[in-house]
Motif scaffolding. Structure first.
Motif, short mmCIF file in Angstrom:
data_model
loop_
_atom_site.label_atom_id
_atom_site.label_comp_id
_atom_site.label_asym_id
_atom_site.label_seq_id
_atom_site.Cartn_x
_atom_site.Cartn_y
_atom_site.Cartn_z
N GLY A 1 32.09 44.24 49.52
CA GLY A 1 33.05 43.93 48.29
C GLY A 1 34.56 43.54 48.56
N TRP A 2 34.81 43.67 49.57
CA TRP A 2 36.14 43.04 50.21
C TRP A 2 36.47 41.82 50.11
CZ3 TRP A 2 39.93 46.82 52.51
CH2 TRP A 2 39.53 47.99 52.45
N VAL A 3 35.48 41.00 50.36
CA VAL A 3 35.47 39.53 49.99
C VAL A 3 34.49 39.00 49.16
CG1 VAL A 3 35.16 37.25 51.35
CG2 VAL A 3 36.47 39.28 52.54
N HIS A 4 34.75 37.97 48.26
CA HIS A 4 33.90 37.21 47.40
C HIS A 4 33.54 35.90 47.97
CE1 HIS A 4 31.94 35.83 43.55
NE2 HIS A 4 32.65 35.11 43.93
N ALA A 5 32.17 35.74 48.09
CA ALA A 5 31.75 34.42 48.53
C ALA A 5 31.20 33.47 47.29
CB ALA A 5 30.61 34.52 49.25
N ALA A 6 31.99 32.23 47.12
CA ALA A 6 31.60 31.06 46.15
C ALA A 6 30.37 30.55 46.62
CB ALA A 6 32.86 30.20 45.91
N GLY A 7 29.76 29.69 46.03
CA GLY A 7 28.56 29.07 46.14
C GLY A 7 28.81 27.99 47.05
N ASP A 8 30.19 27.40 47.22
CA ASP A 8 30.32 26.15 48.16
C ASP A 8 30.72 26.70 49.65
OD1 ASP A 8 32.77 27.34 47.08
OD2 ASP A 8 33.63 25.21 46.52
N ASP A 9 30.39 27.69 50.04
CA ASP A 9 30.87 28.38 51.32
C ASP A 9 32.35 28.53 51.35
OD1 ASP A 9 30.29 29.21 53.75
OD2 ASP A 9 30.69 27.27 54.89
N SER A 10 32.90 28.87 50.20
CA SER A 10 34.38 29.31 50.27
C SER A 10 34.55 30.73 49.89
CB SER A 10 35.21 28.44 49.31
OG SER A 10 34.81 28.35 47.85
N TYR A 11 35.55 31.30 50.38
CA TYR A 11 35.71 32.77 50.05
C TYR A 11 37.16 33.32 49.36
CZ TYR A 11 32.07 32.67 53.34
OH TYR A 11 30.71 32.28 53.88
#
Length: 242
Positions: free
Chosen positions: A50-60
């Protein structure tokens, strides 16, 4: 510039925390200089925790889990605790938003805030800013040894607006003026259309500041703000010594 530290996980977190928007994997790979497999592994672990959130387009982006240590820091910090009521009183007297900032080399970071209805500055807790271009940063730098100030400036100075003072001699003169009058004052050096008045908290590398749109920040109003700021910072400094 690639990161060369010994902790890739912290490098990833610090880079994402400093980014104004989400970062693609390719951007992180290029800026951190890590092997692709190492970066993928670190990101996967951070997303799982939960320290990083991943978006669907391989971005963070930085994740909500990163709030936990930050919140714990603020809850246990004695200066933040003691400053709260004093900042609220200052806000109520002047009807302006009040910020407590701390030196976090090479810049400063907002660690507490008391908002006001007419606030247009938007300097939220956790926001990092350059020390040399802000009144709160100048208020802190003015009381540091010259050698330390030079070391911090050597880490990078750039113009944020057309008003930013970047010349070393001019900056030194500003800091000398700040020491002489006991408070710092800048107009549009960091944020266009906004000026700021600040005073250092005695015995610390903290400062309390008030930002005001230039349209209503006259020199007389700045002097009024400064008088109230000095009273508040002196009260806080005394409370910290007890």
């Amino acid at each position: 510039m690639p990161i060369t530290g010994e902790s890739p996980t912290l490098d990833v977190l610090e880079r994402l925390a400093a980014a104004p928007d989400r970062m693609t994997f390719e951007s992180l790979l290029r800026q951190l200089g890590l092997p692709e497999g190492v970066l993928r592994g670190r990101l996967r672990s951070l997303v799982d925790r939960g320290w990083v959130h991943a978006a669907g387009d391989d971005s963070y982006t930085i994740g909500v889990g990163a709030l936990r240590p930050g919140s714990a820091y603020l809850l246990t910090d004695r200066t933040v605790r003691l400053a709260g009521p004093l900042m609220a009183q200052l806000r109520d007297r002047l009807s302006e938003a009040v910020r407590l900032v701390r030196l976090d080399p090479p810049g400063i970071v907002c660690i507490a805030s008391r908002e006001a209805p007419q606030d247009m500055v938007g300097s939220a807790v956790g926001r990092r800013m350059p020390a040399y271009a802000t009144a709160s940063g100048k208020a802190i730098l003015a009381w540091l040894p010259r050698e330390r100030v030079a070391q911090l400036l050597d880490l990078g100075v750039e113009a944020h607006t057309s008003e930013t003072v970047v010349d070393r001699a001019a900056l030194s003169q500003e800091l000398a003026e700040t020491r002489a009058r006991g408070w710092a004052y800048e107009r549009g050096q960091f944020q266009p259309g906004v000026g700021c008045v600040a005073a250092a908290v005695p015995g610390t590398t903290d400062a309390i500041s008030i930002g005001v749109p230039l349209a209503r920040l006259t020199d007389d109003h700045a002097v009024e703000i400064a008088a109230n700021l000095i009273r508040t910072t002196e009260e806080l400094g005394e409370a910290l010594r007890r």
